[in-house]
Design a protein around this motif. Structure first.
Motif, PDB file in Angstrom:
ATOM      1  N   GLU A  71       4.135  14.581  24.422  1.00  0.00           N
ATOM      2  CA  GLU A  71       4.741  15.430  25.447  1.00  0.00           C
ATOM      3  C   GLU A  71       6.260  15.382  25.347  1.00  0.00           C
ATOM      4  N   GLN A  72       6.803  14.184  25.383  1.00  0.00           N
ATOM      5  CA  GLN A  72       8.239  14.007  25.232  1.00  0.00           C
ATOM      6  C   GLN A  72       8.481  12.754  24.417  1.00  0.00           C
ATOM      7  N   ASN A  73       9.301  12.894  23.417  1.00  0.00           N
ATOM      8  CA  ASN A  73       9.677  11.732  22.622  1.00  0.00           C
ATOM      9  C   ASN A  73      11.159  11.502  22.902  1.00  0.00           C
ATOM     10  N   GLU A  74      11.430  10.790  23.958  1.00  0.00           N
ATOM     11  CA  GLU A  74      12.805  10.571  24.414  1.00  0.00           C
ATOM     12  C   GLU A  74      13.678   9.922  23.345  1.00  0.00           C
ATOM     13  N   GLU A  75      13.114   8.954  22.616  1.00  0.00           N
ATOM     14  CA  GLU A  75      13.901   8.250  21.606  1.00  0.00           C
ATOM     15  C   GLU A  75      14.313   9.190  20.471  1.00  0.00           C
ATOM     16  N   LEU A  76      13.407  10.056  20.045  1.00  0.00           N
ATOM     17  CA  LEU A  76      13.737  11.013  18.988  1.00  0.00           C
ATOM     18  C   LEU A  76      14.822  11.980  19.462  1.00  0.00           C
ATOM     19  N   PHE A  77      14.699  12.470  20.674  1.00  0.00           N
ATOM     20  CA  PHE A  77      15.729  13.358  21.235  1.00  0.00           C
ATOM     21  C   PHE A  77      17.076  12.647  21.336  1.00  0.00           C
ATOM     22  N   ARG A  78      17.047  11.388  21.759  1.00  0.00           N
ATOM     23  CA  ARG A  78      18.284  10.614  21.879  1.00  0.00           C
ATOM     24  C   ARG A  78      18.965  10.473  20.523  1.00  0.00           C
ATOM     25  N   LEU A  79      18.188  10.140  19.494  1.00  0.00           N
ATOM     26  CA  LEU A  79      18.747   9.991  18.147  1.00  0.00           C
ATOM     27  C   LEU A  79      19.347  11.305  17.641  1.00  0.00           C
ATOM     28  N   GLN A  80      18.634  12.400  17.874  1.00  0.00           N
ATOM     29  CA  GLN A  80      19.132  13.699  17.417  1.00  0.00           C
ATOM     30  C   GLN A  80      20.454  14.042  18.090  1.00  0.00           C
ATOM     31  N   HIS A  81      20.586  13.708  19.348  1.00  0.00           N
ATOM     32  CA  HIS A  81      21.843  13.983  20.051  1.00  0.00           C
ATOM     33  C   HIS A  81      22.950  13.005  19.646  1.00  0.00           C
ATOM     34  N   GLU A  82      22.600  11.738  19.485  1.00  0.00           N
ATOM     35  CA  GLU A  82      23.592  10.733  19.103  1.00  0.00           C
ATOM     36  C   GLU A  82      24.206  11.037  17.730  1.00  0.00           C
ATOM     37  N   PHE A  83      23.394  11.600  16.828  1.00  0.00           N
ATOM     38  CA  PHE A  83      23.862  11.866  15.471  1.00  0.00           C
ATOM     39  C   PHE A  83      24.053  13.364  15.207  1.00  0.00           C
ATOM     40  N   SER A  84      24.174  14.152  16.266  1.00  0.00           N
ATOM     41  CA  SER A  84      24.293  15.609  16.107  1.00  0.00           C
ATOM     42  C   SER A  84      25.534  16.016  15.311  1.00  0.00           C
TER      43      SER A  84
END
Length: 140
Positions: A71-84
């Motif tokens: 449903e939501q993979n918060e850690e993956l979203f966080r990584l994508q934003h941190e390394f955007s």
């Protein structure tokens, strides 16, 4: 193994489907045991990790990630934003009802690439991760 050395015994948890796939391969291959396959996998992991440390400065790389859809993979979203700031291009594909494939083109410091890869590997829904590093005149 040298005389006098011994092997440590560890416990490993695997999903049933993954163990069944391993056993099917063992039936076809000439490996003597599950342990030997896992020892070779660990050696490959260590080699890959050490190879990544060899790169210095800016790099261009691709990272391909296969992961279990949730449903939501918060850690993956966080990584994508941190390394955007490093993600130059991004492709997302829904492969099945339960899995997705992402391909990222990365441009930036090799040390940060290693941090991104480490973060992705630590993400439980991630089933596989592959990366390829390109060296160009711009990255040296």
């Amino acid at each position: 193994m040298k005389t006098g050395e011994y092997m440590s015994i560890i416990s490993l948890s695997l999903p049933k489907e993954l163990l069944e796939e391993l056993d099917a391969i063992l039936g076809e291959e000439k490996y003597a045991t599950r342990s030997e396959v896992l020892r070779q996998a660990v050696r490959s992991y260590i080699t890959e990790y050490k190879e990544l440390d060899k790169f210095k400065g800016n790099i261009i790389a691709t990272i391909t990630v296969l992961y279990e859809k949730k449903e939501q993979n918060e850690e993956l979203f966080r990584l994508q934003h941190e390394f955007s700031d490093m993600i130059a291009a991004y492709l997302h594909s829904h492969l099945t009802e339960t899995s997705c494939l992402e391909v990222m083109v990365i441009k930036g410091p090799s040390k940060r690439l290693k941090s991104l890869i480490d973060g992705l590997k630590a993400n439980k829904p991630v089933k596989q991760i592959k990366f390829s590093i390109m060296i160009t005149d711009e990255t040296e």
